[in-house]
Design an enzyme around this catalytic site. Structure first.
Site, PDB file in Angstrom:
ATOM      1  N   GLY A 134       1.064  -1.704  -0.500  1.00  0.00           N
ATOM      2  CA  GLY A 134       0.032   0.315  -0.121  1.00  0.00           C
ATOM      3  C   GLY A 134       1.110   1.304  -0.017  1.00  0.00           C
ATOM      4  N   HIS A 178      -5.140   1.194   7.286  1.00  0.00           N
ATOM      5  CA  HIS A 178      -3.347   1.727   7.704  1.00  0.00           C
ATOM      6  C   HIS A 178      -3.573   2.782   6.607  1.00  0.00           C
ATOM      7  CE1 HIS A 178       1.133   0.711   7.965  1.00  0.00           C
ATOM      8  NE2 HIS A 178       1.356   2.007   7.284  1.00  0.00           N
ATOM      9  N   GLU A 179      -3.303   2.747   5.285  1.00  0.00           N
ATOM     10  CA  GLU A 179      -3.541   3.495   4.170  1.00  0.00           C
ATOM     11  C   GLU A 179      -4.382   5.114   4.586  1.00  0.00           C
ATOM     12  OE1 GLU A 179      -0.777   3.500   2.725  1.00  0.00           O
ATOM     13  OE2 GLU A 179      -0.730   0.906   2.953  1.00  0.00           O
ATOM     14  N   HIS A 183      -2.776   6.954   7.191  1.00  0.00           N
ATOM     15  CA  HIS A 183      -2.610   8.078   6.767  1.00  0.00           C
ATOM     16  C   HIS A 183      -2.552   8.982   6.051  1.00  0.00           C
ATOM     17  CE1 HIS A 183       2.106   6.333   6.599  1.00  0.00           C
ATOM     18  NE2 HIS A 183       1.357   4.847   6.305  1.00  0.00           N
ATOM     19  N   GLN A 207       2.578  10.239   1.540  1.00  0.00           N
ATOM     20  CA  GLN A 207       3.944   8.995   2.465  1.00  0.00           C
ATOM     21  C   GLN A 207       5.062   9.704   0.572  1.00  0.00           C
ATOM     22  OE1 GLN A 207       1.927   4.931   2.547  1.00  0.00           O
ATOM     23  NE2 GLN A 207       4.248   5.564   3.710  1.00  0.00           N
ATOM     24  N   CYS A 256       5.565  -0.167   7.937  1.00  0.00           N
ATOM     25  CA  CYS A 256       5.364   0.896   7.196  1.00  0.00           C
ATOM     26  C   CYS A 256       6.311   1.457   5.965  1.00  0.00           C
ATOM     27  CB  CYS A 256       5.041   2.212   7.909  1.00  0.00           C
ATOM     28  SG  CYS A 256       4.401   4.041   7.014  1.00  0.00           S
ATOM     29  N   LEU A 257       6.022   1.693   5.008  1.00  0.00           N
ATOM     30  CA  LEU A 257       7.252   2.134   3.991  1.00  0.00           C
ATOM     31  C   LEU A 257       7.984   3.404   4.629  1.00  0.00           C
ATOM     32  CD1 LEU A 257       5.635   0.990   0.562  1.00  0.00           C
ATOM     33  CD2 LEU A 257       8.080   0.158   1.716  1.00  0.00           C
TER      34      LEU A 257
HETATM   35  O1  K1U Z   1       1.219   2.601   4.301  1.00  0.00           O
HETATM   36  C1  K1U Z   1       2.831   2.368   3.872  1.00  0.00           C
HETATM   37  O2  K1U Z   1       3.865   2.181   4.912  1.00  0.00           O
HETATM   38  C2  K1U Z   1       2.744   1.239   3.130  1.00  0.00           C
HETATM   39  C3  K1U Z   1       2.693   0.249   4.332  1.00  0.00           C
HETATM   40  C4  K1U Z   1       1.277  -1.251   4.018  1.00  0.00           C
HETATM   41  C5  K1U Z   1       0.942  -2.191   5.342  1.00  0.00           C
HETATM   42  C6  K1U Z   1       1.422  -2.728   5.095  1.00  0.00           C
HETATM   43  C7  K1U Z   1       1.742  -4.256   6.633  1.00  0.00           C
HETATM   44  C8  K1U Z   1       0.322  -4.097   7.974  1.00  0.00           C
HETATM   45  C9  K1U Z   1      -0.558  -2.586   7.044  1.00  0.00           C
HETATM   46  C10 K1U Z   1       0.103  -2.186   6.277  1.00  0.00           C
HETATM   47  C11 K1U Z   1       3.754  -1.477   3.600  1.00  0.00           C
HETATM   48  O3  K1U Z   1       3.458  -1.935   2.843  1.00  0.00           O
HETATM   49  S1  K1U Z   1       4.549  -2.562   4.736  1.00  0.00           S
HETATM   50  C12 K1U Z   1       5.922  -3.788   3.807  1.00  0.00           C
HETATM   51  C13 K1U Z   1       4.978  -4.687   3.243  1.00  0.00           C
HETATM   52  O4  K1U Z   1       4.158  -4.571   4.586  1.00  0.00           O
HETATM   53  C14 K1U Z   1       4.973  -5.542   2.757  1.00  0.00           C
HETATM   54  C15 K1U Z   1       6.129  -5.894   1.397  1.00  0.00           C
HETATM   55  C16 K1U Z   1       6.822  -6.951   1.157  1.00  0.00           C
HETATM   56  C17 K1U Z   1       6.001  -7.843   0.647  1.00  0.00           C
HETATM   57  C18 K1U Z   1       4.796  -7.854   1.742  1.00  0.00           C
HETATM   58  C19 K1U Z   1       4.183  -7.342   2.432  1.00  0.00           C
HETATM   59 ZN    ZN Z   2       1.974   3.323   5.961  1.00  0.00          ZN
END
Ligand code: K1U
Ligand code: ZN
Length: 172
Positions: A45, A136-137, A140, A50, A94-95
């Site tokens: 996401g 989660h998004e 944000h 972000q 979270c990225l």
């Molecule tokens: O919003 C963001 O920062 C993105 C975040 C979204 C998220 C992850 C986990 C739970 C809720 C929301 C991410 O994508 S973090 C990276 C991640 O979870 C992932 C990366 C590669 C493969 C699978 C998952």
């Molecule tokens: Zn996030």
């Protein structure tokens, strides 16, 4: 075009974003850029703040298995209109807070409305990881990070790690 993801702490990640009124080509390009940035990261996401854009736009694709058909979703002005009593605990990341994970409890199932990239009004029920991710998004867009659900001490510890990471990246 890939965009730069802001790292916490950043004042832009704490702002409430403005609703999108007119769906312009610039906004469609922005959404495509966000998907490219999300897949490249990689993530499931990404929310516009972000990448420093304070508008109510998120993208997501929670299809994680190799070989499965991707399902990119672009959501303008997403809104949770109903949430289940039943909750789900998921270890979120979270990225904007790289390499930090913590368990967050959220409603397991949510009904979400949004406007898609064609300007159509949509509604769908999300469950499991999709429900966690869309919440989660949307958080944000309201200036809320997953660490805001944690105890103050844990949140402070993660924030200090991120400040250190930003100092190191600035020096490199
Ligand atoms: O919003 C963001 O920062 C993105 C975040 C979204 C998220 C992850 C986990 C739970 C809720 C929301 C991410 O994508 S973090 C990276 C991640 O979870 C992932 C990366 C590669 C493969 C699978 C998952
Ligand atoms: Zn996030």
């Amino acid at each position: 075009m890939k965009r730069t993801i802001l790292i916490h702490p950043d004042p832009r990640l704490k702002k409430v974003c403005a609703p999108v009124s007119d769906l312009t080509d610039a906004l469609r390009t922005l959404a495509d850029d966000m998907l490219e940035t999300m897949y490249d990261a990689p993530g499931i996401g990404l929310a516009a703040p972000q990448i420093g854009v304070l508008e109510r736009l998120i993208v997501l694709d929670c299809v994680k298995e190799e070989g499965e058909t991707p399902r990119p979703l672009i959501m303008f002005n997403p809104q949770v209109i109903a949430s289940s009593e039943e909750t789900n605990v998921y270890e979120e990341g979270c990225l904007s807070i790289p390499d930090q994970y913590a368990e967050v409890t959220r409603p397991k199932v949510v009904d979400v409305t949004w406007m898609d990239e064609k300007g159509n009004q949509r509604q769908e029920t999300f469950d499991g990881l999709w429900a966690t991710c869309v919440q989660h998004e949307i958080d944000h867009l309201n200036g809320k990070l997953f660490i805001d659900y944690l105890k103050p001490l844990k949140r402070q510890m993660i924030t200090r790690k991120m400040q250190k990471l930003k100092r190191e990246r600035a020096r490199a």
